[in-house]
Scaffold this motif. Structure first.
Motif, PDB file in Angstrom:
ATOM      1  N   ALA A  11      30.154  25.405 -22.545  1.00  0.00           N
ATOM      2  CA  ALA A  11      31.580  25.727 -22.610  1.00  0.00           C
ATOM      3  C   ALA A  11      32.076  25.975 -24.030  1.00  0.00           C
ATOM      4  CB  ALA A  11      32.387  24.605 -21.970  1.00  0.00           C
ATOM      5  N   LEU A  12      31.242  25.733 -25.033  1.00  0.00           N
ATOM      6  CA  LEU A  12      31.672  25.944 -26.409  1.00  0.00           C
ATOM      7  C   LEU A  12      31.636  27.430 -26.762  1.00  0.00           C
ATOM      8  CD1 LEU A  12      29.813  22.953 -28.059  1.00  0.00           C
ATOM      9  CD2 LEU A  12      32.241  23.100 -27.496  1.00  0.00           C
ATOM     10  N   ALA A  13      32.082  27.771 -27.963  1.00  0.00           N
ATOM     11  CA  ALA A  13      32.151  29.173 -28.390  1.00  0.00           C
ATOM     12  C   ALA A  13      30.761  29.759 -28.633  1.00  0.00           C
ATOM     13  CB  ALA A  13      33.001  29.292 -29.653  1.00  0.00           C
ATOM     14  N   GLN A  14      30.708  31.087 -28.583  1.00  0.00           N
ATOM     15  CA  GLN A  14      29.453  31.810 -28.798  1.00  0.00           C
ATOM     16  C   GLN A  14      29.741  33.054 -29.626  1.00  0.00           C
ATOM     17  OE1 GLN A  14      26.742  32.337 -25.424  1.00  0.00           O
ATOM     18  NE2 GLN A  14      26.894  34.534 -25.764  1.00  0.00           N
ATOM     19  N   THR A  53      22.319  35.946 -30.818  1.00  0.00           N
ATOM     20  CA  THR A  53      23.343  35.110 -30.204  1.00  0.00           C
ATOM     21  C   THR A  53      23.221  33.714 -30.786  1.00  0.00           C
ATOM     22  OG1 THR A  53      23.210  36.342 -28.124  1.00  0.00           O
ATOM     23  CG2 THR A  53      24.223  34.174 -28.021  1.00  0.00           C
ATOM     24  N   ILE A  54      24.348  33.140 -31.152  1.00  0.00           N
ATOM     25  CA  ILE A  54      24.402  31.745 -31.570  1.00  0.00           C
ATOM     26  C   ILE A  54      25.470  31.080 -30.718  1.00  0.00           C
ATOM     27  CG2 ILE A  54      24.793  30.106 -33.444  1.00  0.00           C
ATOM     28  CD1 ILE A  54      23.994  32.323 -35.412  1.00  0.00           C
ATOM     29  N   GLY A  55      25.065  30.118 -29.902  1.00  0.00           N
ATOM     30  CA  GLY A  55      25.994  29.460 -28.995  1.00  0.00           C
ATOM     31  C   GLY A  55      26.239  28.018 -29.375  1.00  0.00           C
ATOM     32  N   GLY A  56      27.104  27.373 -28.569  1.00  0.00           N
ATOM     33  CA  GLY A  56      27.404  25.969 -28.789  1.00  0.00           C
ATOM     34  C   GLY A  56      28.175  25.702 -30.053  1.00  0.00           C
ATOM     35  N   LEU A  57      29.094  26.601 -30.365  1.00  0.00           N
ATOM     36  CA  LEU A  57      29.833  26.517 -31.623  1.00  0.00           C
ATOM     37  C   LEU A  57      31.200  25.874 -31.420  1.00  0.00           C
ATOM     38  CD1 LEU A  57      29.035  30.144 -32.787  1.00  0.00           C
ATOM     39  CD2 LEU A  57      27.954  28.036 -33.608  1.00  0.00           C
ATOM     40  N   ALA A  58      31.533  24.949 -32.300  1.00  0.00           N
ATOM     41  CA  ALA A  58      32.867  24.364 -32.296  1.00  0.00           C
ATOM     42  C   ALA A  58      33.854  25.400 -32.810  1.00  0.00           C
ATOM     43  CB  ALA A  58      32.894  23.125 -33.184  1.00  0.00           C
ATOM     44  N   SER A  59      35.102  25.265 -32.421  1.00  0.00           N
ATOM     45  CA  SER A  59      36.100  26.199 -32.939  1.00  0.00           C
ATOM     46  C   SER A  59      36.234  25.996 -34.436  1.00  0.00           C
ATOM     47  CB  SER A  59      37.441  26.004 -32.224  1.00  0.00           C
ATOM     48  OG  SER A  59      37.908  24.690 -32.435  1.00  0.00           O
ATOM     49  N   GLY A  60      36.567  27.072 -35.132  1.00  0.00           N
ATOM     50  CA  GLY A  60      36.711  26.997 -36.578  1.00  0.00           C
ATOM     51  C   GLY A  60      36.360  28.312 -37.235  1.00  0.00           C
ATOM     52  N   THR A  61      36.287  28.278 -38.567  1.00  0.00           N
ATOM     53  CA  THR A  61      35.989  29.463 -39.359  1.00  0.00           C
ATOM     54  C   THR A  61      34.595  29.333 -39.959  1.00  0.00           C
ATOM     55  OG1 THR A  61      38.333  29.710 -39.866  1.00  0.00           O
ATOM     56  CG2 THR A  61      36.793  30.902 -41.265  1.00  0.00           C
ATOM     57  N   TYR A  62      33.803  30.400 -39.867  1.00  0.00           N
ATOM     58  CA  TYR A  62      32.411  30.420 -40.306  1.00  0.00           C
ATOM     59  C   TYR A  62      32.169  31.574 -41.265  1.00  0.00           C
ATOM     60  CZ  TYR A  62      31.471  27.396 -36.264  1.00  0.00           C
ATOM     61  OH  TYR A  62      31.455  26.361 -35.361  1.00  0.00           O
ATOM     62  N   ARG A  63      31.057  31.478 -42.002  1.00  0.00           N
ATOM     63  CA  ARG A  63      30.533  32.585 -42.801  1.00  0.00           C
ATOM     64  C   ARG A  63      29.215  33.015 -42.163  1.00  0.00           C
ATOM     65  NH1 ARG A  63      29.523  30.214 -47.513  1.00  0.00           N
ATOM     66  NH2 ARG A  63      27.276  30.175 -47.355  1.00  0.00           N
ATOM     67  N   LEU A  64      29.050  34.304 -41.939  1.00  0.00           N
ATOM     68  CA  LEU A  64      27.832  34.853 -41.361  1.00  0.00           C
ATOM     69  C   LEU A  64      26.977  35.418 -42.484  1.00  0.00           C
ATOM     70  CD1 LEU A  64      26.427  35.841 -38.577  1.00  0.00           C
ATOM     71  CD2 LEU A  64      27.352  38.050 -39.260  1.00  0.00           C
ATOM     72  N   GLU A  65      25.676  35.080 -42.479  1.00  0.00           N
ATOM     73  CA  GLU A  65      24.737  35.624 -43.454  1.00  0.00           C
ATOM     74  C   GLU A  65      23.569  36.260 -42.718  1.00  0.00           C
ATOM     75  OE1 GLU A  65      25.412  32.449 -47.104  1.00  0.00           O
ATOM     76  OE2 GLU A  65      23.490  32.480 -46.048  1.00  0.00           O
ATOM     77  N   GLU A 117      32.646  37.011 -44.223  1.00  0.00           N
ATOM     78  CA  GLU A 117      33.457  35.803 -44.394  1.00  0.00           C
ATOM     79  C   GLU A 117      34.490  35.701 -43.272  1.00  0.00           C
ATOM     80  OE1 GLU A 117      32.963  33.534 -46.790  1.00  0.00           O
ATOM     81  OE2 GLU A 117      31.466  34.685 -47.895  1.00  0.00           O
ATOM     82  N   ASP A 118      34.972  34.500 -43.079  1.00  0.00           N
ATOM     83  CA  ASP A 118      36.110  34.220 -42.189  1.00  0.00           C
ATOM     84  C   ASP A 118      35.913  34.691 -40.753  1.00  0.00           C
ATOM     85  OD1 ASP A 118      37.493  33.057 -44.355  1.00  0.00           O
ATOM     86  OD2 ASP A 118      38.227  35.023 -44.992  1.00  0.00           O
ATOM     87  N   VAL A 119      34.761  34.351 -40.173  1.00  0.00           N
ATOM     88  CA  VAL A 119      34.535  34.623 -38.751  1.00  0.00           C
ATOM     89  C   VAL A 119      35.191  33.477 -37.982  1.00  0.00           C
ATOM     90  CG1 VAL A 119      32.814  34.922 -36.941  1.00  0.00           C
ATOM     91  CG2 VAL A 119      32.375  35.805 -39.246  1.00  0.00           C
ATOM     92  N   ARG A 120      36.272  33.760 -37.289  1.00  0.00           N
ATOM     93  CA  ARG A 120      37.068  32.737 -36.601  1.00  0.00           C
ATOM     94  C   ARG A 120      36.679  32.675 -35.132  1.00  0.00           C
ATOM     95  NH1 ARG A 120      39.404  28.146 -36.836  1.00  0.00           N
ATOM     96  NH2 ARG A 120      41.061  27.913 -35.335  1.00  0.00           N
ATOM     97  N   LEU A 121      36.388  31.458 -34.641  1.00  0.00           N
ATOM     98  CA  LEU A 121      36.035  31.251 -33.235  1.00  0.00           C
ATOM     99  C   LEU A 121      36.946  30.202 -32.623  1.00  0.00           C
ATOM    100  CD1 LEU A 121      32.167  31.148 -33.653  1.00  0.00           C
ATOM    101  CD2 LEU A 121      33.487  32.958 -32.552  1.00  0.00           C
ATOM    102  N   GLU A 122      37.378  30.453 -31.403  1.00  0.00           N
ATOM    103  CA  GLU A 122      38.207  29.513 -30.649  1.00  0.00           C
ATOM    104  C   GLU A 122      37.357  28.844 -29.570  1.00  0.00           C
ATOM    105  OE1 GLU A 122      41.253  28.822 -31.539  1.00  0.00           O
ATOM    106  OE2 GLU A 122      41.324  30.405 -33.054  1.00  0.00           O
ATOM    107  N   GLN A 123      37.796  27.682 -29.102  1.00  0.00           N
ATOM    108  CA  GLN A 123      37.094  26.933 -28.063  1.00  0.00           C
ATOM    109  C   GLN A 123      36.830  27.823 -26.851  1.00  0.00           C
ATOM    110  OE1 GLN A 123      36.115  23.746 -28.374  1.00  0.00           O
ATOM    111  NE2 GLN A 123      35.221  23.638 -26.348  1.00  0.00           N
ATOM    112  N   GLY A 124      35.576  27.912 -26.433  1.00  0.00           N
ATOM    113  CA  GLY A 124      35.206  28.664 -25.245  1.00  0.00           C
ATOM    114  C   GLY A 124      35.129  30.175 -25.437  1.00  0.00           C
TER     115      GLY A 124
END
Length: 189
Positions: free
Chosen positions: A104-107, A142-154, A167-174
């Motif tokens: 159910a977490l972000a992907q 694909t990277i799953g099981g992510l908590a909501s928040g802001t990430y950096r992708l490399e 920079e600033d890849v924003r993910l919301e719950q689900g």
């Protein structure tokens, strides 16, 4: 036998399906078999697993299970960090780095081009936490099981391609977010 490198780009393999009573699920334990190996230049190299074959791997969950609920637990195996060279002996150890993901977490998913650069390590970083995967032969990840928040992708390709950061890849719950295709550039010499 399961080739872990085929489980990239959102591909998964169902390992089990079972009913468990409602309540709190504290942990699961995995017992590894003894036929673990990696293939290098067409040659099988055995992987020694120091303790996981006897006592197993404990994965902490600490999650409540509701009556009648259905839960998908995904084991995210970090191949890059799990296979370790044992000194200069030419031997390798299997020290599984696993993460249990509740579906159910972000992907985050995307594609890195050109496909000739695959497989390419892809990392998602949030403060001190780094999660990673590789692109598959078509360049998908694909990277799953992510908590909501802001990430950096490399994206860290081999030469002759240049690294890429977002920079600033924003993910919301689900949320299931798909990035626009990432086109790697050839490095200038």
């Amino acid at each position: 036998m399961l080739n872990l490198l085929t489980l990239t780009g959102g591909r998964a393999e169902q390992l089990a399906s079972l009913e468990v009573p409602a309540g709190d699920l504290a942990q699961i334990r995995l017992i590894l078999g003894d036929n673990n190996f990696l293939v290098r230049d067409g040659q099988r190299i055995p992987l020694t697993t120091p303790s996981a074959q006897q006592s197993g791997l404990k994965l902490n969950l600490d999650m409540p299970l509701s009556p009648g609920g259905t839960y998908d637990l995904v084991l995210d195996f970090d191949v890059d960090r799990s296979i370790v060279r044992a000194g200069n002996s030419g031997m390798f150890l299997l020290r599984p780095v696993l993460r249990v993901v509740v579906d159910a977490l972000a992907q985050l998913e995307g594609r890195v081009l050109p496909v000739e650069a695959s497989p390419i390590p892809v990392r998602l970083i949030q403060q001190q936490d780094t999660l990673g995967t590789f692109t598959n032969t078509e360049g998908f990840f694909t990277i799953g099981g992510l908590a909501s928040g802001t990430y950096r992708l490399e994206v860290i390709p081999n030469a002759p391609f240049s690294p890429f950061q977002l920079e600033d890849v924003r993910l919301e719950q689900g949320e299931r977010k798909t990035l626009d295709p990432i086109f790697l550039e050839v490095e200038d010499n």
